[in-house]
Write a protein that holds these residues in place. Sequence first.
Motif, short mmCIF file in Angstrom:
data_model
loop_
_atom_site.label_atom_id
_atom_site.label_comp_id
_atom_site.label_asym_id
_atom_site.label_seq_id
_atom_site.Cartn_x
_atom_site.Cartn_y
_atom_site.Cartn_z
N ALA A 198 0.82 -1.21 0.00
CA ALA A 198 0.00 0.00 0.00
C ALA A 198 0.85 1.26 0.00
CB ALA A 198 -0.94 0.01 1.20
N VAL A 199 1.96 1.23 0.79
CA VAL A 199 2.80 2.42 0.88
C VAL A 199 4.21 2.11 1.39
CG1 VAL A 199 2.07 3.03 3.24
CG2 VAL A 199 2.82 4.83 1.67
N ALA A 200 4.35 1.06 2.20
CA ALA A 200 5.62 0.81 2.90
C ALA A 200 6.38 -0.39 2.38
CB ALA A 200 5.36 0.64 4.39
N GLN A 222 12.12 1.27 -7.21
CA GLN A 222 13.00 1.18 -6.05
C GLN A 222 12.41 1.78 -4.77
OE1 GLN A 222 16.08 -0.46 -6.14
NE2 GLN A 222 15.23 -1.11 -8.10
N ASN A 223 11.29 2.47 -4.87
CA ASN A 223 10.72 3.12 -3.69
C ASN A 223 9.22 2.89 -3.68
OD1 ASN A 223 9.32 5.62 -2.39
ND2 ASN A 223 11.41 5.68 -1.57
N SER A 224 8.70 2.32 -2.58
CA SER A 224 7.29 1.93 -2.54
C SER A 224 6.33 3.12 -2.59
CB SER A 224 7.02 1.10 -1.28
OG SER A 224 7.30 1.85 -0.10
N ILE A 225 6.74 4.26 -2.03
CA ILE A 225 5.88 5.44 -2.08
C ILE A 225 5.78 5.94 -3.51
CG2 ILE A 225 5.67 7.86 -1.37
CD1 ILE A 225 6.98 7.06 1.29
N ASP A 226 6.91 6.04 -4.17
CA ASP A 226 6.92 6.47 -5.56
C ASP A 226 6.16 5.48 -6.45
OD1 ASP A 226 7.85 8.11 -7.83
OD2 ASP A 226 9.13 6.39 -8.29
N ALA A 227 6.37 4.20 -6.19
CA ALA A 227 5.76 3.16 -7.02
C ALA A 227 4.25 3.22 -7.00
CB ALA A 227 6.25 1.78 -6.57
N THR A 228 3.66 3.43 -5.82
CA THR A 228 2.20 3.40 -5.70
C THR A 228 1.56 4.77 -5.85
OG1 THR A 228 2.43 3.60 -3.28
CG2 THR A 228 2.25 1.37 -4.21
N GLY A 229 2.32 5.83 -5.66
CA GLY A 229 1.73 7.16 -5.66
C GLY A 229 1.90 7.95 -6.93
#
Length: 455
Positions: A198-200, A222-229
Amino acid sequence: MKVWSGRFSSKPAELMERFSRSIEIDGKMWREDLAVNRAWAQALYEAKLLTAAEEAKIQRGLRAIATEFRNERFAFLPEDEDIHVAIERRLTELVGATGAKIHTGRSRNDQVVTDFRLYLKRRVGEVQTALRELAAASVAQAEASQEIILPAYTHTQQAQPIRLAHYLLALSFALQRHSSQLRQCVERIDELPLGCGAVAGTAFSIDRKKLAQTLGFRRVMQNSIDATGTRSFCGEMIFICSDIGVTLSRYAHDFILWSTQEFGFIDPGEKFATGSSMMPNKKNPDAFELVRGKTGTLLGLLTGIMSLQKGIPATYSRDLQEDKKAVFEALQTAEDCMSVFAGALRTCHFRAERMRAALTSALFATDLADYLVRKGIPFRKAHELVAQAVQYAERCACGLHELPLEYWRSLYAGCDKELFLCFQAKTSVERRNAIGGTSLRQVKAQIRQVKNWLK
């Protein structure tokens, strides 16, 4: 039952259910969602979160669902708010409680954007096909019109003679550039968000690099925040569609103008034109007008997708549900515009005689300046002398070609009869023989370049 209903003690309002459903939009991604589920089930097995028997059971269920979709027998239920819930619900119906394990370690946040990126990789290929068909139509008309010369216009005023083929090839090169934009956009889309949760990120030992290979992604985000947002790829995709629309709109404007009785350069034909419900004489270039109009729609979608993102946090918000509707519409509109434009271009008739008749002697003013340059006069002075001749011809209500040699010698004593060769359209275009010019040699070279690209 909603996948999140455990948090609530009552059902949502019926209005809210209708308002929040996206199945009518994201249902187009059923192929991609099934592919993501198949790859995720395999990853869960390799992470020892599914047994071999459970994974096999899930894979059989997913294959059965795929068959239902292909045969148009998949039944959506009112509680299916999106394609992900619909497929998970059906999987659980087919394989029982094992199906409820498919969502382990992931969120719809990473699932939907993975589906979306996969869908765009496939869908852009279809748009590229339409683009190449339009480029082929343009180069075909260019090949057939290499000997037709017409006035080129700048500021909507007559400028210089050019070959019609040269004008049409300009569209082909613009389309080649748009094709490159689409390809480069897909290269940036081609990275895997799945496994970011979801974010982390996910709490399980999922091999995301192997997931990327399984699903055909070049790399892992490489970054979950960037990937989902992030939805920057949505803005980029709609911009490219808008840019294509703007290119077509500009050519459409020319063709609309050329089809007027005052110009008469084009007969729009009958396959992509319409008439009037009142005026029996009308044959309207509606294909080109509609392309021009739909470009406004594309620009509106571009404004919408950027506005959608500007006021939300960096992480996922439900606002982003609206991204697919805008992107899907932009891709379809751009594809339709190119297909219709190609059909209209193939079936219209260019009137060479009307184009020749529109060639006035003022079009050769630059040729006259070049003639004086070859006599040794600096270009700025040559420009001034020809400009004086233009004004004098206007006062005399005659064409530049009608001014006598004595007048030209009054401007520059070295003028001779060769000056009048400047008024020959074919001589004018053949002198433009540097790369990119409108001479026959350069036009043929451009045709070869476009054809080589289309191979």
